[in-house]
Design a protein around this motif. Sequence first.
Motif, PDB file in Angstrom:
ATOM      1  N   ARG A  39       0.812  -1.230   0.000  1.00 47.80           N
ATOM      2  CA  ARG A  39       0.000   0.000   0.000  1.00 47.80           C
ATOM      3  C   ARG A  39       0.841   1.275   0.000  1.00 47.80           C
ATOM      4  O   ARG A  39       0.436   2.279  -0.567  1.00 47.80           O
ATOM      5  CB  ARG A  39      -0.890   0.027   1.248  1.00 47.80           C
ATOM      6  N   HIS A  40       1.983   1.254   0.663  1.00 52.11           N
ATOM      7  CA  HIS A  40       2.710   2.504   0.914  1.00 52.11           C
ATOM      8  C   HIS A  40       3.685   2.847  -0.220  1.00 52.11           C
ATOM      9  O   HIS A  40       4.898   2.678  -0.083  1.00 52.11           O
ATOM     10  CB  HIS A  40       3.406   2.441   2.273  1.00 52.11           C
ATOM     11  N   ARG A  41       3.108   3.356  -1.291  1.00 53.19           N
ATOM     12  CA  ARG A  41       3.902   3.684  -2.472  1.00 53.19           C
ATOM     13  C   ARG A  41       4.926   4.790  -2.166  1.00 53.19           C
ATOM     14  O   ARG A  41       6.044   4.756  -2.661  1.00 53.19           O
ATOM     15  CB  ARG A  41       2.966   4.119  -3.617  1.00 53.19           C
ATOM     16  N   GLU A  42       4.525   5.755  -1.300  1.00 54.03           N
ATOM     17  CA  GLU A  42       5.450   6.865  -0.999  1.00 54.03           C
ATOM     18  C   GLU A  42       6.710   6.336  -0.303  1.00 54.03           C
ATOM     19  O   GLU A  42       7.823   6.804  -0.594  1.00 54.03           O
ATOM     20  CB  GLU A  42       4.817   7.935  -0.085  1.00 54.03           C
ATOM     21  N   ALA A  43       6.513   5.369   0.598  1.00 53.35           N
ATOM     22  CA  ALA A  43       7.681   4.811   1.302  1.00 53.35           C
ATOM     23  C   ALA A  43       8.599   4.128   0.294  1.00 53.35           C
ATOM     24  O   ALA A  43       9.832   4.247   0.363  1.00 53.35           O
ATOM     25  CB  ALA A  43       7.215   3.822   2.368  1.00 53.35           C
ATOM     26  N   MET A  44       7.990   3.431  -0.659  1.00 51.36           N
ATOM     27  CA  MET A  44       8.793   2.756  -1.691  1.00 51.36           C
ATOM     28  C   MET A  44       9.494   3.790  -2.574  1.00 51.36           C
ATOM     29  O   MET A  44      10.662   3.625  -2.930  1.00 51.36           O
ATOM     30  CB  MET A  44       7.882   1.854  -2.521  1.00 51.36           C
ATOM     31  N   ASP A  45       8.776   4.881  -2.903  1.00 51.12           N
ATOM     32  CA  ASP A  45       9.391   5.939  -3.727  1.00 51.12           C
ATOM     33  C   ASP A  45      10.606   6.539  -3.007  1.00 51.12           C
ATOM     34  O   ASP A  45      11.644   6.787  -3.635  1.00 51.12           O
ATOM     35  CB  ASP A  45       8.367   7.044  -4.035  1.00 51.12           C
ATOM     36  N   ASP A  46      10.458   6.781  -1.703  1.00 53.87           N
ATOM     37  CA  ASP A  46      11.589   7.339  -0.938  1.00 53.87           C
ATOM     38  C   ASP A  46      12.784   6.381  -0.979  1.00 53.87           C
ATOM     39  O   ASP A  46      13.933   6.797  -1.158  1.00 53.87           O
ATOM     40  CB  ASP A  46      11.193   7.550   0.537  1.00 53.87           C
ATOM     41  N   LEU A  47      12.473   5.090  -0.801  1.00 52.34           N
ATOM     42  CA  LEU A  47      13.550   4.091  -0.833  1.00 52.34           C
ATOM     43  C   LEU A  47      14.238   4.101  -2.203  1.00 52.34           C
ATOM     44  O   LEU A  47      15.472   4.071  -2.294  1.00 52.34           O
ATOM     45  CB  LEU A  47      12.970   2.706  -0.517  1.00 52.34           C
ATOM     46  N   CYS A  48      13.424   4.177  -3.259  1.00 56.29           N
ATOM     47  CA  CYS A  48      13.985   4.167  -4.623  1.00 56.29           C
ATOM     48  C   CYS A  48      14.913   5.358  -4.839  1.00 56.29           C
ATOM     49  O   CYS A  48      15.972   5.227  -5.457  1.00 56.29           O
ATOM     50  CB  CYS A  48      12.870   4.191  -5.667  1.00 56.29           C
ATOM     51  N   THR A  49      14.516   6.515  -4.305  1.00 57.88           N
ATOM     52  CA  THR A  49      15.358   7.709  -4.453  1.00 57.88           C
ATOM     53  C   THR A  49      16.711   7.475  -3.781  1.00 57.88           C
ATOM     54  O   THR A  49      17.774   7.753  -4.359  1.00 57.88           O
ATOM     55  CB  THR A  49      14.652   8.929  -3.803  1.00 57.88           C
ATOM     56  N   THR A  50      16.668   6.937  -2.566  1.00 58.31           N
ATOM     57  CA  THR A  50      17.929   6.668  -1.843  1.00 58.31           C
ATOM     58  C   THR A  50      18.788   5.673  -2.611  1.00 58.31           C
ATOM     59  O   THR A  50      20.002   5.863  -2.753  1.00 58.31           O
ATOM     60  CB  THR A  50      17.624   6.094  -0.437  1.00 58.31           C
ATOM     61  N   LEU A  51      18.155   4.616  -3.125  1.00 56.93           N
ATOM     62  CA  LEU A  51      18.931   3.585  -3.838  1.00 56.93           C
ATOM     63  C   LEU A  51      19.541   4.160  -5.109  1.00 56.93           C
ATOM     64  O   LEU A  51      20.695   3.875  -5.442  1.00 56.93           O
ATOM     65  CB  LEU A  51      18.031   2.378  -4.165  1.00 56.93           C
ATOM     66  N   SER A  52      18.751   4.986  -5.819  1.00 55.29           N
ATOM     67  CA  SER A  52      19.275   5.616  -7.040  1.00 55.29           C
ATOM     68  C   SER A  52      20.489   6.474  -6.716  1.00 55.29           C
ATOM     69  O   SER A  52      21.501   6.433  -7.414  1.00 55.29           O
ATOM     70  CB  SER A  52      18.223   6.510  -7.694  1.00 55.29           C
ATOM     71  N   ASN A  53      20.369   7.252  -5.617  1.00 53.08           N
ATOM     72  CA  ASN A  53      21.489   8.123  -5.233  1.00 53.08           C
ATOM     73  C   ASN A  53      22.742   7.326  -4.908  1.00 53.08           C
ATOM     74  O   ASN A  53      23.852   7.833  -5.014  1.00 53.08           O
ATOM     75  CB  ASN A  53      21.106   8.991  -4.025  1.00 53.08           C
TER      76      ASN A  53
END
Length: 244
Positions: A39-53
């Motif tokens: 359900r928590h797409r925003e949490a996943m988006d935040d994680l993706c940003t960190t991983l990309s960085n």
Amino acid sequence: MQQNTNDWALITGASSPIGQQVAMHLGGLGYSLALLGFRHREAMDDLCTTLSNRNIRFATKQISLNTQASLDQVITWLDGLSIKPGVIAWLAASGVMRPVKELNMHHLGWTFQVSAFSLAIITARLAPRKLIVISSTGATRVVENYGALGAAKSALETMLRYLAVELAPNTSVFGIRAGLVETSAAHRLPDFDTLRTSVLSRTPMGRLVTPADIAKLVGLLASEDLEMLTGSILDLDGGLRLVL
Ligand SMILES: NC(=O)c1ccc[n+]([C@@H]2O[C@H](COP(=O)([O-])OP(=O)(O)OC[C@H]3O[C@@H](n4cnc5c(N)ncnc54)[C@H](OP(=O)(O)O)[C@@H]3O)[C@@H](O)[C@H]2O)c1
């Protein structure tokens, strides 16, 4: 302990605070990450940003792991990306936090499907090199309002033992039975503050378990050659289980 591997790790429950730490830790060890959330797409988006960085390779999918069809979709998704995970870290869990007398078949069915049954289907299909399952103290001890999840975690632990035998010698299977971690999910337990105070006052190490503690142990189990430990569940609770 940098792995520098082309290995993929599949992480369920990756959108949870603990799952995010596990993802960052395994990513830091060199794993590419196949991340499942619900359900928590925003949490996943935040994680993706960190991983990309951090230049960590990843793929994500939002899906509810409660039906055969959705589990088939996960396998199809991985096949489509030619991902064959060497490691699975299992953190997906969902349950109704109520006394047992207030539970119905729907509550229990949902809790067991998401938190225990899905592990069996996905792991048996993927047969990874390592399976690391996150259980909780409530699997073996009674925690107020935790009957549904506690029972599902017990089923998860039993399934872990069967998988350890049936998938040997190609798969090593480990469990981490973690004590209370202060996450938003834990805060949903009725009377969380009382539980927190009680756990803190009785834990020999004098603090709660953190997502970083769990991530570190997952990393160790994923990286080291520990096949003779297969089927074991490690208590990560700061010694609380030792105290009456
Ligand atoms: N917090 C503690 O005290 C503690 C102690 C010991 C063990 N653990 C275990 O650590 C793991 C993470 O816990 P947490 O406290 O961080 O709780 P959480 O946020 O509730 O984590 C549950 C995870 O499972 C996912 N999930 C929920 N329903 C799902 C469904 N139907 N299909 C697929 N995935 C689903 C959630 O995804 P979305 O958020 O995207 O919906 C989330 O990523 C759990 O296995 C938990 O039992 C926690």
